[in-house]
Enzyme design. Structure first.
Site, PDB file in Angstrom:
ATOM      1  N   GLU A  30       1.106  -1.161   0.159  1.00  0.00           N
ATOM      2  CA  GLU A  30      -0.347   0.343  -0.086  1.00  0.00           C
ATOM      3  C   GLU A  30       0.417   0.999  -0.033  1.00  0.00           C
ATOM      4  O   GLU A  30       2.176   1.785   0.324  1.00  0.00           O
ATOM      5  CB  GLU A  30      -1.073  -0.290   1.290  1.00  0.00           C
ATOM      6  CG  GLU A  30      -0.103  -0.078   2.153  1.00  0.00           C
ATOM      7  CD  GLU A  30      -1.119   0.997   3.826  1.00  0.00           C
ATOM      8  OE1 GLU A  30      -1.556   1.756   3.153  1.00  0.00           O
ATOM      9  OE2 GLU A  30      -0.820   0.072   4.752  1.00  0.00           O
ATOM     10  N   LYS A  40      -3.824  -1.521  14.225  1.00  0.00           N
ATOM     11  CA  LYS A  40      -2.918  -1.142  15.321  1.00  0.00           C
ATOM     12  C   LYS A  40      -3.637  -0.317  16.741  1.00  0.00           C
ATOM     13  O   LYS A  40      -4.934  -0.096  16.788  1.00  0.00           O
ATOM     14  CB  LYS A  40      -3.145   0.922  14.492  1.00  0.00           C
ATOM     15  CG  LYS A  40      -1.953   0.993  13.322  1.00  0.00           C
ATOM     16  CD  LYS A  40      -2.060   2.346  12.884  1.00  0.00           C
ATOM     17  CE  LYS A  40      -2.987   2.132  12.019  1.00  0.00           C
ATOM     18  NZ  LYS A  40      -2.875   1.543  10.462  1.00  0.00           N
TER      19      LYS A  40
HETATM   20  N1  PSU Z   1      -0.744   0.298   9.029  1.00  0.00           N
HETATM   21  C1  PSU Z   1       0.323   0.411   9.279  1.00  0.00           C
HETATM   22  N2  PSU Z   1       0.559   3.276   8.389  1.00  0.00           N
HETATM   23  C2  PSU Z   1      -0.347   3.237   8.825  1.00  0.00           C
HETATM   24  C3  PSU Z   1      -1.627   2.057   8.348  1.00  0.00           C
HETATM   25  C4  PSU Z   1      -1.460   1.382   8.323  1.00  0.00           C
HETATM   26  O1  PSU Z   1       1.602   0.559   9.702  1.00  0.00           O
HETATM   27  O2  PSU Z   1      -0.104   4.520   7.879  1.00  0.00           O
HETATM   28  C5  PSU Z   1      -3.155   2.952   7.083  1.00  0.00           C
HETATM   29  C6  PSU Z   1      -3.416   2.152   6.430  1.00  0.00           C
HETATM   30  O3  PSU Z   1      -3.274   2.715   4.886  1.00  0.00           O
HETATM   31  C7  PSU Z   1      -5.052   1.838   6.715  1.00  0.00           C
HETATM   32  C8  PSU Z   1      -5.296   3.275   7.152  1.00  0.00           C
HETATM   33  O4  PSU Z   1      -6.010   1.159   5.587  1.00  0.00           O
HETATM   34  O5  PSU Z   1      -4.316   3.582   7.934  1.00  0.00           O
HETATM   35  C9  PSU Z   1      -6.766   3.450   8.108  1.00  0.00           C
HETATM   36  O6  PSU Z   1      -6.668   4.298   7.697  1.00  0.00           O
HETATM   37  P1  PSU Z   1      -8.663   4.859   8.369  1.00  0.00           P
HETATM   38  O7  PSU Z   1      -8.565   4.369  10.396  1.00  0.00           O
HETATM   39  O8  PSU Z   1      -8.872   6.100   8.544  1.00  0.00           O
HETATM   40  O9  PSU Z   1      -9.232   3.828   7.690  1.00  0.00           O
END
Ligand code: PSU
Ligand code: MN
Length: 304
Positions: free
Chosen positions: A25, A158
């Site tokens: 990604e 996370k």
């Molecule tokens: N995992 C990481 N760092 C990130 C993310 C995931 O180690 O920055 C990102 C991914 O792209 C995931 C996003 O899809 O955070 C989720 O964001 P939200 O909670 O706004 O959906």
């Protein structure tokens, strides 16, 4: 396949010859890691795959065109440009506006699967945020995996999220979750959370067999492979808890909401941990890329 997607020549060639491909990604690069480490990380993740004989397919939207597989200039752009954070719903808007965007897990999974890529490595999945029962803040990563046939290797979600609620949502949406050599769901920077996983797998070949069986039995869902960071590489749990509490207080005080929440928390945590969380984040992501390479290799043998 749609002419409005650009599949790079190396990725198209590998897919045509049934050689292993792993999607990566770009939100983690653009919004999840600070410059200039983000550029080094983007290159390093690709190199880990190349060294394992796997073709990297980093995904991003460049000038309105979704790319599955970037050239060197594309990798430079996702690290250096201030791009929108793009989930699945943003893709048509970026396309029409000819704008660029760094794809989240959801958008990366969607585009990679459209191109025929079956394995994807990230850091941690998005999920249900703490307080989601009133804010409704749940990442589209979760609902996208319910309808997207791709295997995502992640160090859990996370730990800023509500892990229990996220696991419940994955259950409701019928997304299989398997622990790689563990029955404890990992907690991103920490090797384990307090939550159990029903199923654990011991090898990449076993995961490829789950994928094959799912193709025969399933409804096109994805699979979450929960891959914990080795215990000797995890962040100190007491320090982790202390910094996370500070981060929530700061996000609250700053009034951050919506899609800015995750980048805000990750950035704050890197600063407040003196860079320690960043090192752990990079280690767990590398670990996921390596396992994804093994799964893609096993899959290409099984599907071939
Ligand atoms: N995992 C990481 N760092 C990130 C993310 C995931 O180690 O920055 C990102 C991914 O792209 C995931 C996003 O899809 O955070 C989720 O964001 P939200 O909670 O706004 O959906
Ligand atoms: Mn959100």
């Amino acid at each position: 396949m749609s002419a409005s997607i650009n599949v790079s020549a190396p990725v198209a060639d590998a897919l045509a010859k049934n050689r292993p491909v792993v999607a990566l990604e770009s939100t983690i690069i653009s919004h999840g890691l600070p410059r200039p480490r983000n550029f080094e990380a983007a290159q390093e993740f690709e190199q880990i795959l190349l060294d394992a004989g796997v073709t990297p397919a980093t995904v991003a939207v460049l000038d309105g065109v979704p790319h599955v597989g970037l050239d060197a200039d594309g990798v430079r752009r996702i690290a250096d440009e201030d791009m929108a954070k793009a989930s699945v719903r943003d893709l048509p808007i970026l396309a029409a506006a000819k704008a660029s965007g760094a794809t989240t897990v959801a958008a990366t999974a969607h585009l990679a699967a459209l191109a025929g890529v079956r394995v994807f490595a990230t850091g941690g999945l998005g999920g249900a945020h703490r307080g989601a029962s009133s804010s409704f803040d749940e990442s589209a990563d979760i609902s996208t995996l319910a309808v997207t046939p791709i295997t995502v290797v992640a160090a859990g979600v996370k730990s800023v999220l509500d892990i229990a609620a996220t696991l419940e949502r994955l259950e409701t949406l019928s997304v299989p979750v398997v622990g790689y050599r563990t029955k404890k769901f990992p907690s991103f920077w920490l090797t384990e959370s307090e939550f159990d996983i029903d199923w654990s797998v011991q090898s990449a070949e076993e995961i490829a067999r789950v994928m094959k069986a799912q193709d025969e039995l399933g409804h096109g869902q994805g699979i979450v492979v929960a891959n914990p960071i080795p215990r000797d590489q995890q962040w100190d749990p007491a320090e982790h808890n202390r910094v996370l509490d500070e981060a929530f207080a700061a996000a609250d005080a700053a009034g951050v909401h919506g899609k800015a929440v995750t980048p805000f928390l990750l950035g704050f945590i890197v600063d407040a941990s003196g860079g320690r969380s960043l090192e752990v984040n990079l280690d767990l992501a590398r670990n996921n890329v390596r396992l994804a390479a093994e799964i893609a290799t096993a899959w290409s043998k099984l599907a071939g």
